[in-house]
Design an enzyme around this catalytic site. Structure first.
Site, PDB file in Angstrom:
ATOM      1  N   SER A 132      41.097  43.721  51.862  1.00 33.12           N
ATOM      2  CA  SER A 132      42.464  44.009  51.431  1.00 33.12           C
ATOM      3  C   SER A 132      43.363  42.880  51.883  1.00 33.12           C
ATOM      4  CB  SER A 132      42.952  45.340  52.003  1.00 33.12           C
ATOM      5  OG  SER A 132      42.978  45.309  53.420  1.00 33.12           O
ATOM      6  N   GLY A 133      44.499  42.741  51.189  1.00 35.31           N
ATOM      7  CA  GLY A 133      45.446  41.687  51.518  1.00 35.31           C
ATOM      8  C   GLY A 133      46.864  42.166  51.335  1.00 35.31           C
ATOM      9  N   LYS A 152      39.264  45.906  41.958  1.00 39.40           N
ATOM     10  CA  LYS A 152      40.437  45.321  42.607  1.00 39.40           C
ATOM     11  C   LYS A 152      41.677  45.972  42.008  1.00 39.40           C
ATOM     12  CE  LYS A 152      40.500  40.917  43.630  1.00 39.40           C
ATOM     13  NZ  LYS A 152      40.648  39.440  43.604  1.00 39.40           N
ATOM     14  N   ASP A 262      47.035  28.984  47.701  1.00 41.84           N
ATOM     15  CA  ASP A 262      46.641  29.690  48.924  1.00 41.84           C
ATOM     16  C   ASP A 262      45.152  29.470  49.134  1.00 41.84           C
ATOM     17  OD1 ASP A 262      46.661  31.265  51.177  1.00 41.84           O
ATOM     18  OD2 ASP A 262      46.619  33.158  50.094  1.00 41.84           O
TER      19      ASP A 262
END
Length: 485
Positions: A132-133, A152, A262
């Site tokens: 998870s983010g 997702k 990122d």
């Protein structure tokens, strides 16, 4: 851009504004009926929050539109910003051009027979949380037919959702806003297909209140750098080679030069030993605009790089440079040099110097990796090894050892013993001679991803057993003492 393309942009933005206005009106009516507005100040605050949310939704939508326009996908998003209610698509066959507008508007999207959509998720079983983010959560699920995939979806407890609720206090609007990152990722996964990019198996979208949008991906496992650091050099080289191939593709992709803004190990997963990029929501396909050379400076914690501003007002090549140096500092530095084969170390040093100083581009880097891969796989780097080295060993074909006196070497394919990859029996003999404990080694029909053999090295064994897929090589000085050593 063509007149049709310009009209599409205008129509899509107008449709979004209509949706945003509808969202505003519905939420305003809700608050009025609930008695939320008690004075002018609160009403003014609400209007400001709503305007801010509409603005953010508009910005997110504009991020996705260039990908749709560039790919010829004209109306993948409907008036509400959805892909099409209860529709799903499979990654290899979303073939919608500007001439196919009627097909898209009617919700007709071509899908392969093996696509996975909403219907296949009905009887799924959630097995584990893979990660998870800030924005998304990834679940491992097993479908009714036993197939494992990764789902997702928007992470309602994530940082992005929390910040949005704090700013705008609108759960449905915030879910829609946060989901745009996942929608962007689905579009990019459709357009960017490569062996080192996770495969999009399909997607499912229902109403926001029922869970919103879900991407269905091939299952991978989070990249564990510590575990990777303890693996044999050949496996670490595989990761670096795959990354070099990926960066070359991103530099020349159908969307142009793609930058991973990122760039972190957490954006990648492992699938059957292969490194795959799985997080694309922060990718950019636009080279930075510039007015002067100072606008084209690439800054990293320990050093900076610069490029000239082109006559077109673009920092050409900056995306590629960003990706390449990030690959050097996050992957190559840790995975490539340690325990590289001695005959290949000069090539490793060249790659490390070239990428660490950005002396070459991604084409040069990939060429260097492919040259090293060819030498390693073919065994040409072992040409200086004396052929007579194998004469020091007695060979017993069709046999394997039992009652082994194992010893450990590092890094090994078997952590309880010493199992290494070799190109031939000569290389295995050379390794055995360099290990003080080694008195014998066995070769089986097992091979690594490069086609190299797996050799098991022992300090002794009790007896031999018949095995048609194995050969035992025993040092002659030991063989003269008998089979028990």
């Amino acid at each position: 851009m063509s007149t049709m393309g310009s009209s599409l942009c205008a129509a899509a933005l107008l449709a979004f504004l209509v949706f945003s206005l509808r969202l505003f009106v519905n939420s305003w009516h809700f608050r009025v009926h609930k008695g939320i507005f008690t004075n002018g100040t609160i009403e003014d605050d609400f209007v400001m929050e709503r305007n801010g949310l509409v603005h953010e939704l508009n910005e997110r939508r504009k991020e996705i539109l260039p990908f749709l326009i560039s790919s010829g996908v004209k109306r993948l998003l409907d008036e509400s910003g959805h892909f099409g209610q209860h529709q799903s698509f499979e990654s290899n066959h979303l073939d919608i051009s500007l001439e196919n507008e009627s097909d898209v508007s009617s919700g007709s999207i071509r899908m392969d027979k093996d696509h996975i959509g909403c219907d296949q998720l009905v009887d799924m079983k959630a097995v584990d949380i893979l990660g998870s983010g800030y924005t998304k959560i990834v679940l491992k699920v097993v479908l009714s037919e036993g197939q494992s995939v990764a789902l997702k979806t928007v992470y309602d407890q994530g940082t992005d959702m929390g910040r949005c609720l704090e700013d705008f206090k609108d759960p449905l609007g915030c879910h829609e806003l946060v989901s745009f990152k996942l929608k962007k990722e689905i579009v990019l996964l459709q357009r960017l297909q490569h062996p080192n990019i996770i495969k999009l198996r399909g997607h499912c979208e229902v109403s926001v209140g029922a869970g919103g949008i879900t991407a269905i991906l091939e299952q991978g496992f989070p990249l564990q750098m510590i575990q990777l650091l303890q693996s044999p050099w050949e496996e670490r080289f595989r990761v670096c080679l795959g990354l070099a191939r990926l960066l070359h593709y991103l530099s020349h992709s159908p969307l142009g030069s793609v930058a991973l803004l990122d760039f972190q190990p957490r954006q990648f997963v492992m699938v059957s030993g292969e490194l795959k990029l799985t997080d694309l929501d922060d990718a950019s396909v636009m080279e930075p605009a510039c007015q002067m050379d100072q606008d084209c400076i690439l800054q990293f914690p320990l050093r900076n790089f610069s490029l000239p501003c082109s006559a077109q007002g673009v920092c050409e090549g900056l995306n590629e440079m960003r990706n390449l140096y990030n690959a050097y500092r996050y992957f190559f530095t840790y995975l490539l040099p340690h325990q590289a084969p001695p005959a290949l170390r000069h090539l490793v040093d060249h790659i490390m110097n070239s990428t660490g100083e950005l002396k070459g581009d991604v084409n040069d880097t990939l060429e260097a990796f492919e040259d090293m891969f060819h030498l390693y796989k073919s065994g040409l780097h072992l040409d200086n090894m004396p052929p007579s080295i194998i004469r020091d060993y007695a060979v017993m074909k069709g046999m394997s050892t039992s009652g082994n006196m194992e010893y450990r070497c590092w890094p090994s394919y078997n952590h309880q013993g010493c199992v290494l990859s070799v190109h031939s029996d000569k290389e295995a003999a050379f390794i055995c001679n360099s290990l003080p404990q080694c008195t014998s080694f066995s070769l089986s029909d097992q091979r690594t991803w490069t086609g190299r053999l797996l050799a098991s090295f022992q300090s002794g064994f009790s007896h031999l057993v018949t095995d048609g897929n194995s050969e035992v090589y025993l040092k002659k000085t030991k063989a003269s003492l008998g089979t028990t050593v």
